[in-house]
Design an enzyme around this catalytic site. Structure first.
Site, PDB file in Angstrom:
ATOM      1  N   CYS A  98     -34.977 -19.278 -63.634  1.00 12.69           N
ATOM      2  CA  CYS A  98     -33.888 -18.460 -63.109  1.00 12.69           C
ATOM      3  C   CYS A  98     -34.396 -17.555 -61.977  1.00 12.69           C
ATOM      4  CB  CYS A  98     -33.219 -17.676 -64.229  1.00 12.69           C
ATOM      5  SG  CYS A  98     -31.585 -17.033 -63.789  1.00 12.69           S
ATOM      6  N   HIS A 117     -32.101 -21.717 -68.704  1.00 11.31           N
ATOM      7  CA  HIS A 117     -33.079 -20.961 -69.494  1.00 11.31           C
ATOM      8  C   HIS A 117     -33.537 -21.725 -70.750  1.00 11.31           C
ATOM      9  CE1 HIS A 117     -32.891 -16.872 -67.637  1.00 11.31           C
ATOM     10  NE2 HIS A 117     -31.702 -17.282 -67.244  1.00 11.31           N
ATOM     11  N   GLU A 153     -36.151 -21.172 -72.497  1.00  9.05           N
ATOM     12  CA  GLU A 153     -36.751 -20.241 -73.464  1.00  9.05           C
ATOM     13  C   GLU A 153     -35.700 -19.606 -74.373  1.00  9.05           C
ATOM     14  OE1 GLU A 153     -35.456 -17.419 -70.217  1.00  9.05           O
ATOM     15  OE2 GLU A 153     -35.910 -19.554 -70.472  1.00  9.05           O
TER      16      GLU A 153
END
Length: 235
Positions: free
Chosen positions: A88, A205, A207
C-alpha cells in the site's frame, strides 16, 4: 523455513504492527522494527515497507518518505538482490524511490476504498508468489485513497513484456473488468515486481488476512512464498 524480517517504520506508518504480527506471531519468524532515521537495515532477509500515511501523505503519498535516511540502505539492499516488499503506502514509497516503475494516483472515484477484493494471479514464478498458481483467484482487502496505478504506454509495454505484473483486480471468477477494479488502475494492476524480480509493490494488504479467524487467510500465500524463497536460497 526461517527468515529475518525488517519492518521499516515512518512517522504515520499504521500497518507496521500488522506486518510484524504476520511475520513474527503467525509465521514464527524473527522480525524487528527499523526506524526511518536509522542508517542501516542490519542483518535481514526481507524488508517490508508497510502501509499507512507516511509523513501524513503531505505533498504526495510516499514522496517525503523516500528521502528518509533508511531508504538509502533499502535501495542498496534492493540493488544487491535483497527482497523488498512494499504494501500500500510502501508500494507508493518504492515507486517514489525509483525501485518500481510507474506511480500511484488518487482513486478514480476520488474516494477512499476499503473492502475485500478478488485478485487474479498473473505470475506465480517470483519470490512473492511461488505458493500460488497462475490464474488462481485470491481475496485480499484493499484500504487506500491513492491506489490507482499508472504508467505511460512505453513503461506498461515493458512491464507486460517482462511479465512483471503479479496480480490484477478481477471478479471472483477471474475476469479482469472495469467493474472489478476498485481504483481505476491501468491494466487492472494490483501488484508488480521490478525487472530483477526481487522488489515487489502490492496495493492490497496480505498482512491483514493471514488468519481465518479474521475472515480470510489468502494473504498467508504471499508470506509462504517469501519463506519458500528464502529457504531455497539458504539451501
Amino acid at each position: 523455513m526461517s527468515a529475518r524480517f525488517g519492518v521499516v517504520v515512518f512517522p504515520g506508518s499504521n500497518c507496521d504492527h500488522d506486518a510484524y504480527h504476520a511475520a513474527h506471531d503467525v509465521f514464527d519468524q524473527e522480525a524487528r522494527f527499523i526506524w526511518h532515521e536509522e542508517a542501516s537495515l542490519g542483518d535481514v532477509d526481507v524488508v517490508v515497507v508497510p502501509g499507512g500515511f507516511s509523513y501524513g501523505d503531505y505533498l504526495r503519498s510516499g514522496a517525503v518518505a523516500r528521502f528518509s535516511p533508511i531508504m538509502q540502505d533499502v535501495v542498496r539492499f534492493a540493488e544487491d538482490g535483497g527482497l523488498v516488499f512494499g504494501i500500500c503506502n510502501g508500494f507508493q514509497v518504492l515507486c517514489e524511490a525509483g525501485l518500481l516503475p510507474g506511480t500511484l494516483m488518487r482513486n478514480e472515484s476520488l474516494r477512499f476504498v476499503c473492502k475485500d477484493t478478488p485478485l487474479r494471479v498473473e505470475n506465480a514464478g517470483t519470490p512473492f508468489t511461488n505458493a500460488l498458481t497462475e490464474g488462481q483467484v485470491i481475496t485480499i482487502p484493499v484500504s487506500h485513497g491513492e491506489g490507482r496505478y499508472y504508467a505511460d504506454e512505453d513503461v506498461l509495454a515493458r512491464i507486460e513484456a517482462n511479465d512483471q505484473v503479479l496480480l490484477r483486480y478481477s471478479t471472483a471468477d477471474g475476469a479482469v473488468t472495469d467493474e472489478a477494479n476498485p481504483n481505476g488502475s491501468v491494466h487492472g494492476i494490483a501488484g508488480l515486481v521490478n525487472e530483477a524480480g526481487n522488489v515487489c509493490g502490492l496495493m492490497p494488504h496480505p498482512e491483514r488476512c493471514v488468519e481465518s479467524l479474521l475472515g480470510g487467510d489468502d494473504g498467508r500465500l504471499i508470506f509462504e512464498s517469501l519463506l519458500n524463497h528464502v529457504s531455497t536460497v539458504a539451501a
